[in-house]
Motif scaffolding. Structure first.
Motif, PDB file in Angstrom:
ATOM      1  N   PRO A  28      41.836 117.571  22.441  1.00 29.37           N
ATOM      2  CA  PRO A  28      42.040 116.161  22.079  1.00 29.37           C
ATOM      3  C   PRO A  28      42.115 115.292  23.322  1.00 29.37           C
ATOM      4  O   PRO A  28      42.208 115.784  24.460  1.00 29.37           O
ATOM      5  N   GLN A  29      42.074 113.994  23.105  1.00 28.26           N
ATOM      6  CA  GLN A  29      42.054 113.058  24.226  1.00 28.26           C
ATOM      7  C   GLN A  29      43.284 113.231  25.117  1.00 28.26           C
ATOM      8  O   GLN A  29      43.191 113.193  26.339  1.00 28.26           O
ATOM      9  N   ASP A  30      44.429 113.424  24.518  1.00 30.50           N
ATOM     10  CA  ASP A  30      45.665 113.687  25.265  1.00 30.50           C
ATOM     11  C   ASP A  30      46.253 114.989  24.734  1.00 30.50           C
ATOM     12  O   ASP A  30      47.033 114.989  23.787  1.00 30.50           O
ATOM     13  N   PHE A  31      45.860 116.110  25.349  1.00 34.75           N
ATOM     14  CA  PHE A  31      46.348 117.384  24.846  1.00 34.75           C
ATOM     15  C   PHE A  31      47.763 117.640  25.348  1.00 34.75           C
ATOM     16  O   PHE A  31      48.146 117.248  26.453  1.00 34.75           O
ATOM     17  N   GLY A  32      48.568 118.291  24.505  1.00 34.25           N
ATOM     18  CA  GLY A  32      49.971 118.528  24.836  1.00 34.25           C
ATOM     19  C   GLY A  32      50.152 119.739  25.737  1.00 34.25           C
ATOM     20  O   GLY A  32      49.451 120.741  25.591  1.00 34.25           O
ATOM     21  N   TYR A  33      51.065 119.636  26.657  1.00 36.38           N
ATOM     22  CA  TYR A  33      51.394 120.761  27.537  1.00 36.38           C
ATOM     23  C   TYR A  33      52.854 120.611  27.973  1.00 36.38           C
ATOM     24  O   TYR A  33      53.460 119.543  27.841  1.00 36.38           O
ATOM     25  N   TYR A  34      53.411 121.701  28.483  1.00 38.06           N
ATOM     26  CA  TYR A  34      54.771 121.675  28.988  1.00 38.06           C
ATOM     27  C   TYR A  34      54.729 121.506  30.504  1.00 38.06           C
ATOM     28  O   TYR A  34      54.270 122.403  31.220  1.00 38.06           O
ATOM     29  N   PRO A  35      55.187 120.364  31.030  1.00 37.70           N
ATOM     30  CA  PRO A  35      54.996 120.067  32.456  1.00 37.70           C
ATOM     31  C   PRO A  35      55.648 121.069  33.406  1.00 37.70           C
ATOM     32  O   PRO A  35      55.175 121.247  34.533  1.00 37.70           O
ATOM     33  N   ASP A  36      56.713 121.730  32.960  1.00 39.54           N
ATOM     34  CA  ASP A  36      57.378 122.686  33.847  1.00 39.54           C
ATOM     35  C   ASP A  36      56.796 124.094  33.746  1.00 39.54           C
ATOM     36  O   ASP A  36      57.236 124.995  34.474  1.00 39.54           O
ATOM     37  N   PHE A  37      55.826 124.289  32.862  1.00 38.57           N
ATOM     38  CA  PHE A  37      55.105 125.562  32.815  1.00 38.57           C
ATOM     39  C   PHE A  37      54.103 125.607  33.966  1.00 38.57           C
ATOM     40  O   PHE A  37      53.540 124.585  34.357  1.00 38.57           O
ATOM     41  N   THR A  38      53.863 126.792  34.471  1.00 37.31           N
ATOM     42  CA  THR A  38      52.724 126.969  35.372  1.00 37.31           C
ATOM     43  C   THR A  38      51.465 127.091  34.517  1.00 37.31           C
ATOM     44  O   THR A  38      51.545 127.274  33.297  1.00 37.31           O
ATOM     45  N   ASN A  91      49.974 129.648  39.587  1.00 32.62           N
ATOM     46  CA  ASN A  91      51.436 129.723  39.551  1.00 32.62           C
ATOM     47  C   ASN A  91      52.112 128.415  39.931  1.00 32.62           C
ATOM     48  O   ASN A  91      53.316 128.392  40.200  1.00 32.62           O
ATOM     49  N   LYS A  92      51.334 127.330  39.934  1.00 31.22           N
ATOM     50  CA  LYS A  92      51.914 126.012  40.185  1.00 31.22           C
ATOM     51  C   LYS A  92      52.184 125.298  38.866  1.00 31.22           C
ATOM     52  O   LYS A  92      51.480 125.498  37.879  1.00 31.22           O
ATOM     53  N   LYS A  93      53.216 124.462  38.854  1.00 30.28           N
ATOM     54  CA  LYS A  93      53.585 123.762  37.628  1.00 30.28           C
ATOM     55  C   LYS A  93      52.545 122.699  37.271  1.00 30.28           C
ATOM     56  O   LYS A  93      52.000 122.025  38.149  1.00 30.28           O
ATOM     57  N   ILE A  94      52.321 122.560  35.977  1.00 30.50           N
ATOM     58  CA  ILE A  94      51.285 121.641  35.505  1.00 30.50           C
ATOM     59  C   ILE A  94      51.592 120.203  35.906  1.00 30.50           C
ATOM     60  O   ILE A  94      50.672 119.409  36.144  1.00 30.50           O
ATOM     61  N   LYS A  95      52.868 119.851  36.020  1.00 25.60           N
ATOM     62  CA  LYS A  95      53.219 118.469  36.364  1.00 25.60           C
ATOM     63  C   LYS A  95      52.743 118.085  37.767  1.00 25.60           C
ATOM     64  O   LYS A  95      52.705 116.893  38.097  1.00 25.60           O
ATOM     65  N   THR A  96      52.378 119.066  38.577  1.00 23.73           N
ATOM     66  CA  THR A  96      51.859 118.762  39.925  1.00 23.73           C
ATOM     67  C   THR A  96      50.341 118.617  39.943  1.00 23.73           C
ATOM     68  O   THR A  96      49.773 118.289  40.979  1.00 23.73           O
ATOM     69  N   PHE A  97      49.694 118.859  38.791  1.00 20.92           N
ATOM     70  CA  PHE A  97      48.232 118.854  38.736  1.00 20.92           C
ATOM     71  C   PHE A  97      47.678 117.432  38.704  1.00 20.92           C
ATOM     72  O   PHE A  97      48.301 116.512  38.156  1.00 20.92           O
TER      73      PHE A  97
END
Length: 295
Positions: A80-90, A127-133
């Motif tokens: 989807p246009q804004d797909f959901g994810y957990y920012p603290d997950f790698t 192994n980096k958190k998604i919030k840093t992407f």
């Protein structure tokens, strides 16, 4: 794989979000092009089974999606246009989680996660958190999660919006690479995404299909309607008021215009070869909702 849409409609009281849409999609990239509000997302949500059509049928390889039931979901991948994810997950943790949701065994999860991280070139940041992407990295992770079940039909809703040119090119190349053996439906209002990688173009406006063709052939449908005109700088505003001006360039006291017109606007106007952006402007010049971003 063949996906047939037969007179698909979705009506909300007096609004026809999608009206009598029919087409047949085959392996490769189908660019679904249209302005905001043209019905693209509604159509894709019906193809995904998220929305039920008011009327019409959707049949992959001759079977209704309702006959297939849960088996149809196994054929689908969706970003989807804004797909959901957990920012603290790698990235790796997120894919492990999505594999678990889809019922994969631990051994299969490890294998699939490694394959997908390699596919989308995220191995080094696994192994980096998604919030840093960056935005592009998140979208590539979205592509990875949409391919966990090796879908035959992959649906991507505005996947390159907000990406810088370098990330858009990388993302387009990735989509092109994975489209060899599946139907990829790429919804966008960015003409260059369609121009570069789509095998087929479906253009929608106000819930209906305007045309279905290859991008090159579609652009040729407005031959004789794209012109180059050189005018005095003080005439620019008058031309903008009368015609759809695709772009202009100041050259001293003169201005060179590229414009869309049904007939030759001036005696010195020269015809130009239409592009997909010109085609988009021709059909969506009213209302101001068109976005013709290009590289």
């Amino acid at each position: 794989m063949e996906l047939k849409l037969d007179t698909i409609s979705k009506h909300y009281k007096d609004k026809k979000a999608v009206n009598q849409v029919s087409t047949v999609l085959k392996s490769g990239v189908c660019g679904l092009l249209g302005a905001n509000g043209s019905g693209k997302t509604t159509l894709m949500r019906m193809i995904c089974g998220i929305l039920t059509p008011t009327s019409g049928t959707i049949t992959p390889d001759g079977q209704s999606i309702y006959q297939l039931g849960e088996d149809y979901r196994e054929l689908l991948g969706y970003l989807p246009q804004d797909f959901g994810y957990y920012p603290d997950f790698t990235a790796k943790e997120f894919l492990y989680y999505m594999c678990a949701v889809k019922g994969l065994s631990l051994a299969k999860t490890k294998q699939k996660t490694a394959e997908l991280l390699a596919l989308v070139n995220l191995e080094e940041v696994a192994n980096k958190k998604i919030k840093t992407f960056s935005g592009g990295m998140k979208q590539r992770l979205g592509i990875a999660q949409s391919n966990i079940n090796d879908p035959s039909i992959l649906i991507l809703d505005e996947p390159t919006t907000g990406l810088d040119p370098k990330e858009r090119v990388r993302f387009r190349n990735l989509i092109s690479d994975i489209s060899k053996d599946k139907i990829v439906i790429l919804s966008t209002h960015i003409t260059s995404d369609v121009e570069y990688i789509a095998d087929m173009l479906v253009m929608m406006k106000q819930g209906e299909i305007l045309l279905t063709d290859t991008p090159d052939n579609a652009a040729q449908s407005i031959v004789g309607k794209v012109w180059e005109v050189e005018v005095a700088a003080q005439e620019l505003r008058a031309f903008e008021d009368q015609y759809m001006v695709a772009n202009f360039h100041h050259e001293g006291e003169r201005v060179r215009l590229r414009l869309i017109a049904e007939s030759q606007p001036t005696e010195n106007a020269q015809p130009l070869t239409p592009t997909l952006e010109d085609l988009y402007l021709y059909h969506f010049q009213e209302g101001g909702t068109a976005d013709v971003s290009t590289d």
